[in-house]
Design an enzyme around this catalytic site. Structure first.
Site, PDB file in Angstrom:
ATOM      1  N   LYS A 115       0.947  -1.357  -0.006  1.00 33.16           N
ATOM      2  CA  LYS A 115       0.178  -0.064   0.020  1.00 33.16           C
ATOM      3  C   LYS A 115       0.840   1.359  -0.049  1.00 33.16           C
ATOM      4  O   LYS A 115       0.621   2.223  -0.617  1.00 33.16           O
ATOM      5  CB  LYS A 115      -0.941   0.039   1.079  1.00 33.16           C
ATOM      6  CG  LYS A 115      -2.071  -1.033   1.001  1.00 33.16           C
ATOM      7  CD  LYS A 115      -3.392  -0.812   1.884  1.00 33.16           C
ATOM      8  CE  LYS A 115      -4.350  -1.503   1.288  1.00 33.16           C
ATOM      9  NZ  LYS A 115      -5.747  -1.549   2.202  1.00 33.16           N
ATOM     10  N   LYS A 207      -5.045  -8.781  -6.652  1.00 30.45           N
ATOM     11  CA  LYS A 207      -6.133  -8.935  -5.888  1.00 30.45           C
ATOM     12  C   LYS A 207      -7.308  -7.874  -6.106  1.00 30.45           C
ATOM     13  O   LYS A 207      -7.062  -6.693  -6.381  1.00 30.45           O
ATOM     14  CB  LYS A 207      -5.615  -8.501  -4.487  1.00 30.45           C
ATOM     15  CG  LYS A 207      -7.109  -8.888  -3.465  1.00 30.45           C
ATOM     16  CD  LYS A 207      -6.289  -8.504  -1.935  1.00 30.45           C
ATOM     17  CE  LYS A 207      -6.704  -7.069  -1.595  1.00 30.45           C
ATOM     18  NZ  LYS A 207      -7.404  -6.713  -0.557  1.00 30.45           N
ATOM     19  N   LYS A 210     -10.960  -2.501  -3.638  1.00 32.71           N
ATOM     20  CA  LYS A 210     -11.760  -1.310  -3.595  1.00 32.71           C
ATOM     21  C   LYS A 210     -10.991  -0.112  -4.431  1.00 32.71           C
ATOM     22  O   LYS A 210     -11.562   0.723  -4.972  1.00 32.71           O
ATOM     23  CB  LYS A 210     -12.205  -0.812  -2.363  1.00 32.71           C
ATOM     24  CG  LYS A 210     -12.709  -1.831  -1.577  1.00 32.71           C
ATOM     25  CD  LYS A 210     -13.366  -1.110   0.060  1.00 32.71           C
ATOM     26  CE  LYS A 210     -13.767  -2.020   0.825  1.00 32.71           C
ATOM     27  NZ  LYS A 210     -12.784  -2.388   1.874  1.00 32.71           N
TER      28      LYS A 210
HETATM   29  N1  AQP Z   1     -10.062  -9.684  -3.182  1.00 35.32           N
HETATM   30  C1  AQP Z   1     -10.494 -10.399  -2.070  1.00 35.32           C
HETATM   31  N2  AQP Z   1     -10.688 -11.655  -1.927  1.00 35.32           N
HETATM   32  C2  AQP Z   1     -11.027 -12.161  -0.996  1.00 35.32           C
HETATM   33  N3  AQP Z   1     -11.246 -11.567   0.250  1.00 35.32           N
HETATM   34  C3  AQP Z   1     -11.036 -10.466   0.233  1.00 35.32           C
HETATM   35  N4  AQP Z   1     -11.070  -9.052   1.219  1.00 35.32           N
HETATM   36  C4  AQP Z   1     -10.663  -7.905   0.653  1.00 35.32           C
HETATM   37  N5  AQP Z   1     -10.430  -8.222  -0.611  1.00 35.32           N
HETATM   38  C5  AQP Z   1     -10.475  -9.326  -0.963  1.00 35.32           C
HETATM   39  C6  AQP Z   1     -11.507  -9.305   2.523  1.00 35.32           C
HETATM   40  O1  AQP Z   1     -12.510  -8.574   2.784  1.00 35.32           O
HETATM   41  C7  AQP Z   1     -12.536  -7.949   4.221  1.00 35.32           C
HETATM   42  C8  AQP Z   1     -12.696  -6.651   4.264  1.00 35.32           C
HETATM   43  O2  AQP Z   1     -11.652  -6.110   3.788  1.00 35.32           O
HETATM   44  P1  AQP Z   1     -11.205  -4.526   3.977  1.00 35.32           P
HETATM   45  O3  AQP Z   1     -12.216  -3.873   3.107  1.00 35.32           O
HETATM   46  O4  AQP Z   1     -11.258  -4.256   5.346  1.00 35.32           O
HETATM   47  O5  AQP Z   1      -9.721  -4.306   3.571  1.00 35.32           O
HETATM   48  P2  AQP Z   1      -8.916  -4.782   2.346  1.00 35.32           P
HETATM   49  O6  AQP Z   1      -8.503  -6.177   2.176  1.00 35.32           O
HETATM   50  O7  AQP Z   1      -7.996  -3.706   2.114  1.00 35.32           O
HETATM   51  O8  AQP Z   1      -9.904  -4.626   1.062  1.00 35.32           O
HETATM   52  P3  AQP Z   1      -9.619  -3.850  -0.436  1.00 35.32           P
HETATM   53  O9  AQP Z   1     -10.686  -3.979  -1.190  1.00 35.32           O
HETATM   54  O10 AQP Z   1      -8.123  -4.605  -0.946  1.00 35.32           O
HETATM   55  O11 AQP Z   1      -9.366  -2.559  -0.081  1.00 35.32           O
HETATM   56  P4  AQP Z   1      -8.349  -1.577  -0.767  1.00 35.32           P
HETATM   57  O12 AQP Z   1      -8.359  -1.459  -2.023  1.00 35.32           O
HETATM   58  O13 AQP Z   1      -9.014  -0.164   0.193  1.00 35.32           O
HETATM   59  O14 AQP Z   1      -7.098  -1.870  -0.027  1.00 35.32           O
HETATM   60  C9  AQP Z   1     -11.140  -8.679   4.669  1.00 35.32           C
HETATM   61  O15 AQP Z   1     -11.425  -9.914   5.570  1.00 35.32           O
HETATM   62  C10 AQP Z   1     -10.394  -9.138   3.475  1.00 35.32           C
HETATM   63  O16 AQP Z   1      -9.499 -10.067   3.743  1.00 35.32           O
END
Ligand code: AQP
Length: 345
Positions: A115, A207, A210
């Site tokens: 990140k 991955k 968001k």
């Molecule tokens: N691609 C994914 N596949 C499976 N599980 C996922 N999670 C996130 N992306 C995937 C799971 O969703 C839960 C909540 O995630 P989060 O929103 O708290 O944070 P994150 O993992 O940082 O999600 P993003 O989408 O990748 O956000 P950004 O882009 O802002 O960094 C967690 O249990 C996570 O494992």
């Protein structure tokens, strides 16, 4: 206070664009665990602000994640749904755990490296210490099980190391106070099913996320049927037909991703999916995929929209959830202060 034998805690960041990865990797598990466990599901807004958020959008996103939880089937009466910042114990315990965790441990966290990227010196201190706050989220309730996607595995392992070090560093004091020697239980990650790491629709090696600037990389939980169909139609694949067995997915990350998504949505295994679609072209498979995705997501997005029409109702749910979360957290925080030697009321 004795914690129940098993307690589930997990969270989702209110950073917009909840997607299929969040749904399959986390939210569907949250729903299923309600049958067998006492559950706390948290909209982790303090985690969200490790990266700058527009205040108005943040308010909207906190409510939208809450609405999506409920629309997906989480019961805020039988279980606890709240936003993290409403329970100040998360921030307090995170400070304590920052003093237990070691710099070297945090330096190894790959999510921070990904990140922060090349701008490490410019990243917020909060983004670096994020895993301490995550450990606090879980240990504040002595949660025993944490359903997460694969990407959170390393942070969960760190939470276990922090809990273990706290239990060891303060073992004598824990015993003197007559508390259980496992003062903080070591939380178990629950990373199960065929879609624990949903990948981008445009690149099977990164991955679904968001924050990806391209909306075509992800299926948002709020996407309508046309967008879902378009995104799957345009999803990257390779020229070969689908294999008939799982071994044939090796080195075909895009195919493996779509098969995993189908299996998770349809409630079947990858092997069963390939038995049905193996040998066929991606075009037919993508149509079937769109069908199951729309069938699952359309009722959730409709219900989320309905719930969002009544923000006061959502706020009341969060406020009630926070009061019930505080009631669990406060005695644990108090014991923590006592064990460390901080004079407390
Ligand atoms: N691609 C994914 N596949 C499976 N599980 C996922 N999670 C996130 N992306 C995937 C799971 O969703 C839960 C909540 O995630 P989060 O929103 O708290 O944070 P994150 O993992 O940082 O999600 P993003 O989408 O990748 O956000 P950004 O882009 O802002 O960094 C967690 O249990 C996570 O494992």
């Amino acid at each position: 206070m004795t914690a129940p034998k098993s307690r589930v805690f997990s969270g989702v960041q209110p950073t917009g664009n909840l997607h299929l990865g969040n749904y399959l990797g986390a939210i569907t598990k949250f729903v299923a665990l309600q049958e067998s466990h006492e559950c706390l599901y948290c909209v982790v807004d303090l985690h969200a602000i490790t990266v700058w958020q527009d205040p108005k959008e943040l308010e909207h996103n906190i409510r939208e994640v809450t609405a999506a939880f409920i629309a997906s089937g989480i019961d805020p009466e039988a279980h606890i749904v709240f936003n993290q910042s409403r329970v100040s114990g998360h921030a307090e315990l995170a400070w304590v755990l920052s003093c237990v965790a070691r710099m070297g441990w945090l330096n190894r966290m790959t999510q921070f490296k990904e990140k922060a990227g090349k701008h490490r010196e410019n990243a917020s201190v909060g983004l670096f210490t994020y895993p301490n706050l995550m450990a606090a989220d879980i240990l504040l309730y002595r949660a025993t099980h944490v359903p997460v996607g694969e990407d959170q595995k390393q942070h969960l392992e760190l939470s276990r190391d922090i809990a273990q070090k706290f239990n060891t560093d303060f073992a004598d004091s824990i015993a003197e106070h007559g508390f259980d020697e496992t003062f903080f239980p070591l939380p178990e990650p629950l990373i199960t099913g065929p879609a624990t790491r949903v990948m981008s629709l445009r690149d099977g090696t990164s991955k679904m996320s968001k924050s990806d600037p391209s909306d075509m990389t992800r299926i948002n939980m709020m996407d309508d049927a046309d967008s879902i169909a378009k995104k799957f139609r345009k999803a990257r694949t390779d020229p070969e037909p689908l294999p008939s067995e799982e071994a044939g997915l090796k080195d075909r990350p895009e195919a493996e991703n779509l098969v995993g998504i189908y299996a998770a949505l349809a409630g079947v295994t990858k092997a069963e999916t390939l038995k049905e679609f193996g040998g066929g072209q991606f075009s037919g498979f993508k149509e079937a995929l769109t069908g199951v995705a729309v069938e699952k997501l359309a009722p959730i997005s409709n219900e989320t929209k309905k719930l969002m029409d009544d923000p006061a109702h959502i706020d009341a749910i969060l406020s009630d959830g926070a009061a019930r979360a505080r009631a669990i957290a406060e005695p644990i925080l108090r014991q923590t202060r006592q064990v460390i030697g901080l004079l407390t009321d």
